[in-house]
Design an enzyme around this catalytic site. Structure first.
Site, PDB file in Angstrom:
ATOM      1  N   THR A 144     -28.304   5.880  84.364  1.00  0.00           N
ATOM      2  CA  THR A 144     -28.523   4.641  84.622  1.00  0.00           C
ATOM      3  C   THR A 144     -28.664   4.167  86.036  1.00  0.00           C
ATOM      4  OG1 THR A 144     -27.807   2.374  84.192  1.00  0.00           O
ATOM      5  CG2 THR A 144     -26.182   4.029  84.473  1.00  0.00           C
ATOM      6  N   SER A 179     -19.338  -1.549  86.521  1.00  0.00           N
ATOM      7  CA  SER A 179     -18.655  -1.627  85.445  1.00  0.00           C
ATOM      8  C   SER A 179     -17.788  -0.207  85.144  1.00  0.00           C
ATOM      9  CB  SER A 179     -19.401  -2.079  84.170  1.00  0.00           C
ATOM     10  OG  SER A 179     -20.150  -1.081  83.800  1.00  0.00           O
ATOM     11  N   TYR A 181     -18.375   1.478  82.425  1.00  0.00           N
ATOM     12  CA  TYR A 181     -19.354   2.307  81.852  1.00  0.00           C
ATOM     13  C   TYR A 181     -20.324   2.777  83.076  1.00  0.00           C
ATOM     14  CZ  TYR A 181     -24.244   2.915  80.625  1.00  0.00           C
ATOM     15  OH  TYR A 181     -25.644   3.262  80.531  1.00  0.00           O
ATOM     16  N   HIS A 182     -20.561   1.895  83.893  1.00  0.00           N
ATOM     17  CA  HIS A 182     -21.340   2.623  85.040  1.00  0.00           C
ATOM     18  C   HIS A 182     -20.875   3.678  85.715  1.00  0.00           C
ATOM     19  CE1 HIS A 182     -23.735  -1.362  84.580  1.00  0.00           C
ATOM     20  NE2 HIS A 182     -24.743  -0.336  84.409  1.00  0.00           N
ATOM     21  N   LYS A 185     -20.852   7.092  84.082  1.00  0.00           N
ATOM     22  CA  LYS A 185     -22.164   7.536  84.070  1.00  0.00           C
ATOM     23  C   LYS A 185     -22.297   8.233  85.874  1.00  0.00           C
ATOM     24  CE  LYS A 185     -24.730   6.574  80.612  1.00  0.00           C
ATOM     25  NZ  LYS A 185     -25.493   7.627  79.845  1.00  0.00           N
ATOM     26  N   ASN A 240     -34.292  -9.308  75.271  1.00  0.00           N
ATOM     27  CA  ASN A 240     -34.386  -9.682  73.904  1.00  0.00           C
ATOM     28  C   ASN A 240     -33.505 -11.013  73.571  1.00  0.00           C
ATOM     29  OD1 ASN A 240     -35.228  -6.877  73.617  1.00  0.00           O
ATOM     30  ND2 ASN A 240     -33.280  -6.309  72.670  1.00  0.00           N
ATOM     31  N   VAL A 254     -29.328 -17.899  81.496  1.00  0.00           N
ATOM     32  CA  VAL A 254     -29.496 -17.333  82.578  1.00  0.00           C
ATOM     33  C   VAL A 254     -27.960 -17.134  83.371  1.00  0.00           C
ATOM     34  CG1 VAL A 254     -30.369 -17.159  85.113  1.00  0.00           C
ATOM     35  CG2 VAL A 254     -31.933 -17.610  83.033  1.00  0.00           C
ATOM     36  N   ARG A 323     -19.796 -11.745  85.143  1.00  0.00           N
ATOM     37  CA  ARG A 323     -19.807 -10.460  85.754  1.00  0.00           C
ATOM     38  C   ARG A 323     -19.652 -10.811  87.439  1.00  0.00           C
ATOM     39  NH1 ARG A 323     -24.399  -6.168  83.298  1.00  0.00           N
ATOM     40  NH2 ARG A 323     -24.236  -6.977  80.949  1.00  0.00           N
ATOM     41  N   VAL A 324     -19.103  -9.598  87.983  1.00  0.00           N
ATOM     42  CA  VAL A 324     -19.109  -9.782  89.467  1.00  0.00           C
ATOM     43  C   VAL A 324     -19.978  -8.850  90.016  1.00  0.00           C
ATOM     44  CG1 VAL A 324     -17.486  -8.963  91.177  1.00  0.00           C
ATOM     45  CG2 VAL A 324     -16.441  -9.624  89.081  1.00  0.00           C
TER      46      VAL A 324
END
Length: 389
Positions: A144, A179, A181-182, A185, A240, A254, A323-324
């Protein structure tokens, strides 16, 4: 070529398997259907109904005359992973099979740990299976762009020439993920580079931007071949979400000022990038990195694209950012490798937006309004969804 697609039931894994099969490759898919389980856990569903795997495979055989073999199992189970690789004997493994949502990984401790274990351990099992069974297998791994974060320098394709105190070396580009998740990765990328350097494996790491679109040439052949359309605040993409909000006559939500910039890519380009990477493999011992994106937009610019493409009035609502992340930042990404292999990008246009509006209108009765509001807060370490006290 024999290609095994891990995570072949997913949003990108399924259309990728169809694209590769349609281009003459012998394809197998593997999945543990965890992604469908997340829907039940979160109380959400794909906007577009998706069929069970066996129905999808049968429909593809009817439509194309081509067969796709399927495996059911978990990559965290090393025995399953080894048995599958021995049975199918792939030339290439395409690895999509990971928990892919940053908000899901930030819900609480349980979800952060699960994301790390599922992604990192599963990927390690794949690497060991390749090394022990057939080191010539080419691993095509979906990473990613979020691995890089938003550094105040241009983002190169995976590697960076560094000069320090009179000496120069080629190093992996510094990572600054946003995050758990990141982070998983990033761990994957480091483990794969290590396996290439130490064991002589061959791998292509595709640092992918945000994917948009729901239809490819193959999924359009039959409704039973449709892939997912996620719009919720956990797994959905911002584009989406904006499309559905516009169709419903709701403001586009936003986060923050909307100045956050991201790389984007059309789903049709994603499946083609996988084909190009598979048919032009990395050399033995090479850890090759491509930035798999075609253009970049700020969140506010995406909102404007949606508003301009919609036949009606669209308002924008600015929410506190859960989010940060930096509100405004430098973002200039090198992404030439896949174009040099032959990618002809589809760029974001009103034509695509119109098609997404059509998808949203056709299934508007399936929209869960509450699912689009953010509930996971990066700073808190837990959320109202917390399941384990």
């Amino acid at each position: 070529m024999r290609i095994l697609v891990l995570g072949g039931d997913g949003y990108l894994g399924w259309p990728t398997a169809l694209h590769l099969s349609d281009r003459g490759h012998e394809v197998a898919v593997a999945d543990n259907f965890a992604r469908r389980g997340y829907d039940h856990e979160m109380g959400v569903q794909s906007l577009v109904p998706i069929e069970p795997m066996q129905t999808r495979v049968d429909a593809w055989r009817e439509v194309s005359g081509k067969s796709i073999k399927s495996y059911y199992g978990d990559l965290v189970d090393a025995d399953f992973t080894y048995e599958m690789v021995r049975d199918f004997r792939p030339d290439t493994i395409v690895h999509f099979a990971e928990q892919r949502a940053a908000p899901y990984s930030m819900i609480d401790r349980k979800h952060a740990v699960y994301t790390q274990q599922n992604n990192v351990v599963g990927n390690l099992n794949v690497l060991f299976a390749i090394q022990e069974i057939d080191p010539s297998i080419h691993l095509v791994k979906l990473g990613t762009m979020g691995e890089y974060g938003t550094p105040n320098i241009d983002i190169e394709e995976g590697w960076l020439e560094v000069s320090h105190k009179g000496r120069t070396d080629r190093m992996l580009f510094p990572k600054k993920p946003g995050s758990f998740y990141h982070l998983s990765k990033v761990h994957d990328s480091h483990n794969i580079e290590f396996a290439c350097r130490i064991w002589g494996l061959r791998a292509t790491d595709l640092n992918q931007g945000v994917v948009y679109g729901q239809e490819t040439a193959q999924t359009a052949l039959d409704p039973r071949l449709a892939t997912r359309f996620d719009y919720d605040a956990i797994f959905g993409t911002v584009l989406n979400r904006f499309v559905i909000q516009a169709v419903l006559g709701h403001p586009l939500t936003v986060y923050g000022t909307g100045g956050q910039t991201r790389g984007l890519i059309d789903i049709r380009d994603t499946v083609e990038c996988i084909r190009l990477a598979a048919e032009n493999p990395a050399d033995a011992g090479e850890f090759r990195v491509f930035n798999q994106m075609t253009e970049s937009f700020s969140v506010e610019e995406i909102a404007k694209v949606v508003a301009n493409g919609f036949d009606g009035t669209v308002d924008v609502e600015y929410l506190d950012n859960p989010r940060v992340e930096q509100a405004e930042h430098h973002y200039n990404v090198v992404h030439t490798g896949l174009v040099e292999l032959g990618l002809e990008p589809h760029l974001l246009s009103n034509t695509l937006i119109d098609s997404l509006f059509g998808v949203a209108k056709a299934h508007v009765d399936r929209v869960d309004l509450g699912a689009m509001r953010p509930t996971v807060q990066w700073r808190s370490g837990s959320s109202p969804m917390r399941a384990d006290g």
